[in-house]
Design a protein around this motif. Structure first.
Motif, PDB file in Angstrom:
ATOM      1  N   ARG A  21       0.233  -1.732   0.460  1.00 31.91           N
ATOM      2  CA  ARG A  21      -0.168  -0.212  -0.107  1.00 31.91           C
ATOM      3  C   ARG A  21       0.742   0.970  -0.260  1.00 31.91           C
ATOM      4  O   ARG A  21       2.110   1.399   0.192  1.00 31.91           O
ATOM      5  CB  ARG A  21      -0.672  -0.140   1.273  1.00 31.91           C
ATOM      6  N   GLU A  24      -6.127   3.114   0.614  1.00 33.06           N
ATOM      7  CA  GLU A  24      -6.721   1.881   0.399  1.00 33.06           C
ATOM      8  C   GLU A  24      -6.805   1.552  -0.671  1.00 33.06           C
ATOM      9  O   GLU A  24      -6.271   2.451  -1.781  1.00 33.06           O
ATOM     10  CB  GLU A  24      -8.212   2.700   0.677  1.00 33.06           C
ATOM     11  N   GLN A  40      -7.716   3.076  -4.567  1.00 33.53           N
ATOM     12  CA  GLN A  40      -8.410   4.520  -4.238  1.00 33.53           C
ATOM     13  C   GLN A  40      -7.750   5.605  -4.670  1.00 33.53           C
ATOM     14  O   GLN A  40      -7.704   6.848  -4.245  1.00 33.53           O
ATOM     15  CB  GLN A  40      -8.408   4.842  -2.132  1.00 33.53           C
ATOM     16  N   GLY A  41      -6.825   5.773  -5.929  1.00 38.48           N
ATOM     17  CA  GLY A  41      -5.301   6.025  -6.045  1.00 38.48           C
ATOM     18  C   GLY A  41      -5.494   6.761  -6.678  1.00 38.48           C
ATOM     19  O   GLY A  41      -6.610   7.038  -8.325  1.00 38.48           O
ATOM     20  N   LYS A  51      -7.841   9.336  -7.298  1.00 45.36           N
ATOM     21  CA  LYS A  51      -9.215   9.944  -7.897  1.00 45.36           C
ATOM     22  C   LYS A  51      -9.578  11.623  -7.672  1.00 45.36           C
ATOM     23  O   LYS A  51     -10.844  11.923  -7.570  1.00 45.36           O
ATOM     24  CB  LYS A  51      -9.939   9.082  -7.175  1.00 45.36           C
ATOM     25  N   GLU A 100      -2.368  11.827  -3.301  1.00 41.55           N
ATOM     26  CA  GLU A 100      -3.447  11.675  -4.307  1.00 41.55           C
ATOM     27  C   GLU A 100      -3.585   9.801  -4.321  1.00 41.55           C
ATOM     28  O   GLU A 100      -4.472   9.449  -4.967  1.00 41.55           O
ATOM     29  CB  GLU A 100      -2.360  10.957  -5.873  1.00 41.55           C
ATOM     30  N   ASN A 101      -3.430  10.017  -3.016  1.00 41.52           N
ATOM     31  CA  ASN A 101      -4.304   8.381  -2.098  1.00 41.52           C
ATOM     32  C   ASN A 101      -4.337   9.037  -0.146  1.00 41.52           C
ATOM     33  O   ASN A 101      -3.102   8.028   0.052  1.00 41.52           O
ATOM     34  CB  ASN A 101      -4.389   7.218  -2.128  1.00 41.52           C
ATOM     35  N   VAL A 133       0.807   6.141   1.002  1.00 42.44           N
ATOM     36  CA  VAL A 133       0.384   6.928   0.968  1.00 42.44           C
ATOM     37  C   VAL A 133       0.781   8.102   0.419  1.00 42.44           C
ATOM     38  O   VAL A 133       2.011   8.686   0.346  1.00 42.44           O
ATOM     39  CB  VAL A 133      -0.060   7.122   2.686  1.00 42.44           C
ATOM     40  N   SER A 172      -5.832   8.141   2.065  1.00 45.81           N
ATOM     41  CA  SER A 172      -6.028   6.651   2.885  1.00 45.81           C
ATOM     42  C   SER A 172      -5.835   5.814   2.483  1.00 45.81           C
ATOM     43  O   SER A 172      -5.259   4.901   3.424  1.00 45.81           O
ATOM     44  CB  SER A 172      -7.705   6.418   3.062  1.00 45.81           C
ATOM     45  N   GLN A 223       5.430  10.861  -0.226  1.00 44.99           N
ATOM     46  CA  GLN A 223       4.775   9.158  -0.924  1.00 44.99           C
ATOM     47  C   GLN A 223       5.727   8.268   0.538  1.00 44.99           C
ATOM     48  O   GLN A 223       6.672   7.769   0.901  1.00 44.99           O
ATOM     49  CB  GLN A 223       5.368   8.853  -2.311  1.00 44.99           C
TER      50      GLN A 223
END
Length: 384
Positions: free
Chosen positions: A41, A51, A54-55, A57, A46-47, A43, A49, A196
């Motif tokens: 994963r 999750e 979910q990037g 979006k 751009e994401n 974070v 969470s 990131q």
């Protein structure tokens, strides 16, 4: 078999761990081929969470909401999915939560490009719902850039690449939760941050310690001795230090011995070095033909030498790191580390100095950890 996590991790980095001992946490070249049930994963702005799925979006229509579509103007011809929110802005005096992750898992890599005064941006990391951070230090010092100036650094644990790309590879396991924040102490300008945080979701060994980092500074030192860390309580191991060392006098400045007081040592330490340059795996004043020689190695380096320029730079300043990845210093109950602030003077005598020294110490230990010293305000943080 019982897994001694950090030695195991160091061997993984060196590529010398048998494949059967790898469980998907930190691969090395010797077992990179081995598959695992761990989940990757990441974070970023751009994401937020991290999750799955979910990037990317961010919607350009959210441009009026802070840190939701910061690059909406650049993406106006392309729309959603085209680099709409690649960075965040942290206003003066505010704290932003970079990541809030549910475990179990482990941070594997952090990349970021902070702007502004690196001493005025405070990085904090909290493990498993603790209320006081296990990592608390200026972002520049955490990445071995304590003087606020870029210097290339290539090591196993930290890399700093052009133009000011900060990278951290310290493994950071957690069992329940990981929360990472950045505070902007600069009262003059916002901080722009691309970042990131790459992590894995996986089970964590019972004997895994938690990562800690603490910043300290003395300007000037008192009684020609500097305390890197004190008051560490519990079982753990010290894995390294970055030092920003500013010298106020002429001549060679690094005669001081580093001393490790382990498990209630009092007047005398268990481990005693022979000199500052020796501890950082150099020798003879870091000198070749009367010139300081910078160097980067996987475990130690003098990666930065800032010389007086006859204008605004009035003293010599040095950046040094020493990572105990292959040789962690273990303690069962407590830890204190000091280093002498000594140079040379007339007649071959030691010179007690009053230098400007800041340090960031890195270690692993069981939680809970002892309280950190009160974090300083910007006057005590500022490079001057």
């Amino acid at each position: 078999m019982k897994r001694y996590l950090f030695l195991w991790t160091a061997l993984l980095l060196a590529g010398s761990v048998p494949a059967q001992s790898y469980d998907g946490l930190w691969p090395g070249m010797n077992n990179l081929f081995q598959l695992s049930d761990a989940q990757s994963r990441s974070v970023s702005p751009e994401n937020f969470s991290g999750e799955k799925g979910q990037g990317g979006k961010a919607d350009p229509a959210d441009a009026t909401t802070p840190n939701r579509a910061n690059a909406a103007l650049a993406a106006r011809d392309l729309g959603r999915g085209w680099k709409v929110n690649p960075y965040i802005d942290i206003p003066s005096g505010e704290t932003f939560t970079l990541a809030d992750i549910e475990g179990p898992g482990a941070i594997q890599h952090i990349w970021m490009t902070p702007t502004g005064n690196w001493r005025f941006s405070t990085l904090r990391i909290y493990w498993d719902d603790e209320t006081t951070p296990s990592v608390e230090c200026p972002v520049g010092d955490f990445f071995a850039m304590g003087w606020g100036e870029y210097a290339p650094l290539s090591s196993l644990a930290v890399c700093v690449n052009p133009g000011s790309a900060f990278n951290c590879y310290w493994p950071m396991p957690f069992r329940k939760r990981c929360r990472i924040t950045m505070e902007n102490l600069n009262d003059e300008e916002p901080m722009r941050l691309y970042y990131q945080i790459d992590y894995t979701l996986t089970e964590i060994p019972e004997d895994a310690g938690y990562f800690h980092a603490q910043w300290r500074r003395a300007n000037p030192t008192r009684n020609s001795e500097y305390t890197l860390i004190d008051g560490v309580e519990g079982q753990g191991h010290y894995v390294g230090v970055y030092m920003a060392w500013g010298v106020h006098n002429n001549g060679w400045w690094g005669e001081g011995e580093i001393k490790f007081y382990l498990d209630s040592d009092r007047d005398f330490p268990t481990i005693c070095g022979t000199g500052t340059e020796d501890y950082f795996c150099g020798s003879y004043n870091f000198d070749r033909d009367g010139v300081y020689q910078t160097y980067n190695t996987p475990y130690a380096g003098l990666h930065q030498v800032i010389r007086p320029d006859g204008m605004y730079r009035s003293q010599q300043r040095f950046g040094l790191y020493r990572w105990h990845i292959a040789d962690p210093i273990r303690f069962s109950r407590n830890l204190r580390i000091t280093i002498q602030d000594l140079g040379w003077r007339h007649g071959g005598r030691y010179l007690p100095q009053q230098s400007d020294i800041a340090s960031t110490v890195f270690w692993y230990q069981k939680e809970p950890h002892a309280p950190f010293p009160v974090y300083p305000d910007w006057e005590q943080l500022e490079v001057n």
